[in-house]
Design an enzyme around this catalytic site. Sequence first.
Site, PDB file in Angstrom:
ATOM      1  N   SER A 234      -1.225   3.671   2.692  1.00 30.12           N
ATOM      2  CA  SER A 234      -1.115   5.129   2.847  1.00 30.12           C
ATOM      3  C   SER A 234      -1.186   5.773   1.471  1.00 30.12           C
ATOM      4  O   SER A 234      -1.204   5.092   0.450  1.00 30.12           O
ATOM      5  CB  SER A 234       0.208   5.488   3.528  1.00 30.12           C
ATOM      6  OG  SER A 234       1.288   4.967   2.783  1.00 30.12           O
ATOM      7  N   LYS A 235      -1.218   7.070   1.440  1.00 34.23           N
ATOM      8  CA  LYS A 235      -1.147   7.817   0.181  1.00 34.23           C
ATOM      9  C   LYS A 235      -0.738   9.232   0.517  1.00 34.23           C
ATOM     10  O   LYS A 235      -1.048   9.734   1.607  1.00 34.23           O
ATOM     11  CB  LYS A 235      -2.510   7.830  -0.517  1.00 34.23           C
ATOM     12  CG  LYS A 235      -2.431   8.039  -1.997  1.00 34.23           C
ATOM     13  CD  LYS A 235      -2.029   6.742  -2.676  1.00 34.23           C
ATOM     14  CE  LYS A 235      -1.989   6.828  -4.169  1.00 34.23           C
ATOM     15  NZ  LYS A 235      -1.825   5.515  -4.780  1.00 34.23           N
TER      16      LYS A 235
END
Length: 416
Positions: free
Chosen positions: A105-106
């Site tokens: 994720s980010k």
Amino acid sequence: MAEHGSIFRAMLQEFDDAARLLELDPGIWKILTQPKRQIIVSCPVQMDTGEIEVFTGYRVQYSITLGPAKGGIRYHPDVTLDEVTALAAWMTWKCAVAHIPFGGSKGGIICDPTRMSRRELEALTRRYIAEIIDAIGPEKDVPAPDVNTNDQVMAWVMDTYSMHVGHTETAVVTGKPIELGGSLGRREATGRGVMIVAREATKHLGLDISRATVAVQGFGNVGAVSADLTARTGAKVVGITDWKGGVYNAKGLDVAKMLAYTQEHKTVEGFPGGEPLTNEQLFTLEVDVLIPAALENQITVANAGAIRAKIVIEAANGPVTPDANNILQARGIFVVPDILANSGGVTVSYFEWVQDRYGYFWEESEVNARLEKKMHEAFHDVLQTSLRYNVDMRTAAYIVAISRVGTVTRLRGMYA
Ligand code: NAD
């Protein structure tokens, strides 16, 4: 359908090259080239002037196939959904190469933290976390620091989440201060991993790290630790540069003294133990190992032909452009790709999450020993794959990642 721009497309190009060699099932191919979830939130903050500003924040969970999503949060005026999505995909492949049970994720907020007070940054962080609270958690998605965020920001993330759930939950975020559940060895982990892959890469090419010559671009968290630990193996670190300038000494720089010097001067420029060196000159040094550990897009078509190193270790994210990578490959330079070379950081983030969930903390020597084992395995998994498929280390790293995520996707089956 997600909105895909150029950075995401660049990621897809690397993915597609490896997926073709792997003869990936077309259905799995479709699944792995789409983000699982993209969240966009508006975060109103009362600024110190009394005015209200509304900031846009993103959290992209690219994959949760192998486990909770894992990825940093960046604060920058140029953050875009496309960039955050590409970075979330790269986290997915990095965690898979590192063989840790995390997806990718980010997060990002469009803001300029250099123009915000500490109070404004805290308010923005807390509001952003409150907006995405249902999507994060130790079993869902575990943020970490990235560009312009640090351990203090992670402490606010942890506190905000804990206030919402009604109990202290340290495992919701990694990269925290040691006092509130951070891991010993986390700060040095990325640089330590870089040193380990540099050692293994030199060994593979019949060299010995303790006699190798090394040049490092960047003397921040990653570059300074990489230079220090590499020098401690006996290697001669002959060139180091940062944003302001650099230093060269053919006999080897005293990295420990440079660490002390930069504490005081905030740059390596002017260090008395060598001659001045520019970034352009650093890239043309005849060394065994070149470690770009500063920024993305540093080795381009303009300078790739002049590189005289035998090995390039991508300590930074994306320091070599795709076209420059082709030039390095054609010239027979051994490139260790970022998703392998700098995976020491996320590996120790995984150890931090494990320790938080256990409520039992390891000695630094145990963290380092476990990191050594994971990095050694990751390097050799990728190396064996590169030899088996007769491809470069970057394509091999993608093959390892895609086959791991692809296999689990197939085993889990389609929920409908
Ligand atoms: P940092 O901010 O601590 O250090 C960056 C260094 O690069 C500084 O020494 C700075 O002077 C230098 N630099 C900046 N602009 C430069 C320029 N134009 N020319 C030469 N040097 C320049 O950052 P960091 O945490 O060390 O991260 C470096 C890279 O490693 C980034 O690409 C980051 O995404 C990546 N990375 C970091 C971690 C981590 O754990 N910190 C993990 C994985 C990847």
